[in-house]
Design a protein around this motif. Structure first.
Motif, PDB file in Angstrom:
ATOM      1  N   ASN A  13     -50.045 -59.218  53.619  1.00 57.53           N
ATOM      2  CA  ASN A  13     -49.780 -58.363  52.455  1.00 57.53           C
ATOM      3  C   ASN A  13     -48.293 -58.253  52.119  1.00 57.53           C
ATOM      4  O   ASN A  13     -47.944 -57.841  51.016  1.00 57.53           O
ATOM      5  CB  ASN A  13     -50.325 -56.953  52.718  1.00 57.53           C
ATOM      6  CG  ASN A  13     -51.835 -56.911  52.794  1.00 57.53           C
ATOM      7  OD1 ASN A  13     -52.522 -57.617  52.066  1.00 57.53           O
ATOM      8  ND2 ASN A  13     -52.372 -56.096  53.690  1.00 57.53           N
TER       9      ASN A  13
ATOM     10  N   ASN B 129     -51.039 -57.316  58.301  1.00 58.04           N
ATOM     11  CA  ASN B 129     -49.924 -56.763  57.525  1.00 58.04           C
ATOM     12  C   ASN B 129     -49.077 -57.865  56.908  1.00 58.04           C
ATOM     13  O   ASN B 129     -48.673 -57.780  55.741  1.00 58.04           O
ATOM     14  CB  ASN B 129     -49.042 -55.886  58.411  1.00 58.04           C
ATOM     15  CG  ASN B 129     -49.667 -54.535  58.693  1.00 58.04           C
ATOM     16  OD1 ASN B 129     -50.410 -53.994  57.888  1.00 58.04           O
ATOM     17  ND2 ASN B 129     -49.369 -53.981  59.860  1.00 58.04           N
TER      18      ASN B 129
ATOM     19  N   ARG C  68     -44.975 -51.794  52.126  1.00 62.55           N
ATOM     20  CA  ARG C  68     -44.892 -53.151  51.599  1.00 62.55           C
ATOM     21  C   ARG C  68     -43.517 -53.429  51.000  1.00 62.55           C
ATOM     22  O   ARG C  68     -42.979 -54.538  51.131  1.00 62.55           O
ATOM     23  CB  ARG C  68     -45.966 -53.367  50.531  1.00 62.55           C
ATOM     24  CG  ARG C  68     -47.387 -53.402  51.064  1.00 62.55           C
ATOM     25  CD  ARG C  68     -48.359 -53.876  49.987  1.00 62.55           C
ATOM     26  NE  ARG C  68     -49.735 -53.828  50.450  1.00 62.55           N
ATOM     27  CZ  ARG C  68     -50.753 -54.372  49.816  1.00 62.55           C
ATOM     28  NH1 ARG C  68     -50.547 -55.007  48.662  1.00 62.55           N
ATOM     29  NH2 ARG C  68     -51.973 -54.284  50.292  1.00 62.55           N
TER      30      ARG C  68
END
Length: 306
Positions: free
Chosen positions: A167, A164, A269
């Protein structure tokens, strides 16, 4: 003996004695220098962020915007070597000693010849040669920057816990991320710590705990979906937190209307990124604190309590 010859003989004798009794040393294990104080530095770094001891070091370094201990040591060693090589061997004994050590490949005791180590390090770093102080400082900074990026990329490749993070963060960022630079009310700092833990991949959700074998499986304990308890599921999908989520999303959409068009992955995100809009930060921290308390209550009812 003529005075000139006597001075030359004395100088040669002094150089020889100095070379025999001197060494630029570094303790090594498996061919790599030991950063003796790295453990203490890592403890301080984790405490500054409020994250757990088992959080990946490379993630902690990047979040704080600092280089690894080993990288800083190597950069200092390169500048040290540059300073020595900048000296005229006719005038400085230390330069003549260094040149003499270059011919001794054995080293002494539990250390190895640091002069040769420095030369190999300079070769790996493509150090161009003796540089003036400003140029040496610039080159060392560029070396540190390059090593930081490569160490982070290596961490992303090796550790699934950082998937994660790869990103969400700006990979070539230097210094603290914007969300940590902003003032945060004392009552919401726990929410900011939760965001940091999520970003660094070491948190209480079962998608993280199952990797460290603290729980048997990663299934969400708060709903009946049988989905893995990931950050995305917890923030945007879990039915147990629908009421709190509606309040947060209402604020998010009022500030960032385009967020309505994003799917859950890209909303995640957005809120976990370095540069969340300031108007959304405090609502996010309140949301994280609220669902963390609700989750703890659910687990307590189930007899787990963590």
């Amino acid at each position: 003996m003529q005075a000139k010859t006597a001075r030359f003989a004395a100088c040669t004798l002094t150089d020889a004695v100095s070379i025999i009794n001197s060494e630029v040393w570094c303790v090594v294990v498996s061919g790599k220098p030991i950063p003796r104080h790295r453990g203490r530095a890592d403890i301080i770094h984790r405490r500054l962020l409020g994250v757990e001891a088992k959080t990946a070091s490379v993630a902690v370094w990047h979040e704080l915007g600092v280089a690894s201990f080993a990288t800083r040591i190597d950069a200092a060693a390169l500048k040290f070597r540059n300073n020595i090589l900048s000296l005229d061997p006719r005038d400085f004994l230390v330069r003549r000693v260094y040149d003499g050590l270059m011919n001794d490949s054995k080293g002494r005791g539990s250390s190895r010849n640091g002069a040769l180590f420095l030369e190999n390090l300079a070769l790996e770093a493509n150090w161009p040669g003796p540089l003036k102080k400003p140029a040496a400082k610039k080159f060392a900074n560029e070396y540190v920057a390059s090593r930081r990026v490569s160490e982070l990329a290596g961490g992303f490749k090796r550790m699934s816990t950082l998937h994660n993070m790869s990103n969400w963060v700006e990979k070539e960022r230097f210094g603290l991320p914007e969300y940590l630079l902003r003032a945060c009310p004392a009552s919401l700092r726990e929410g900011r710590r939760l965001k940091t833990k999520f970003r660094l991949g070491c948190h209480d959700l079962r998608s993280s705990s199952s990797r460290t074998q603290l729980v048997r499986n990663a299934q969400c304990p708060c709903c009946e979906s049988r989905e893995s308890e990931t950050i995305q599921h917890t923030l945007f999908e879990c039915e147990a937190f629908e009421e709190e989520r509606e309040v947060f999303l209402s604020r998010l959409y009022s500030v960032c209307p385009l967020a309505r068009q994003l799917n859950d992955e890209y909303r995640c995100r957005l809120v976990m990124g370095d540069k969340l809009p300031r108007e959304i930060e405090n609502p996010l921290y309140r949301y994280l604190i609220a669902i963390s308390k609700l989750r703890l209550g659910i687990l307590t009812e189930q007899g787990e309590g963590s």
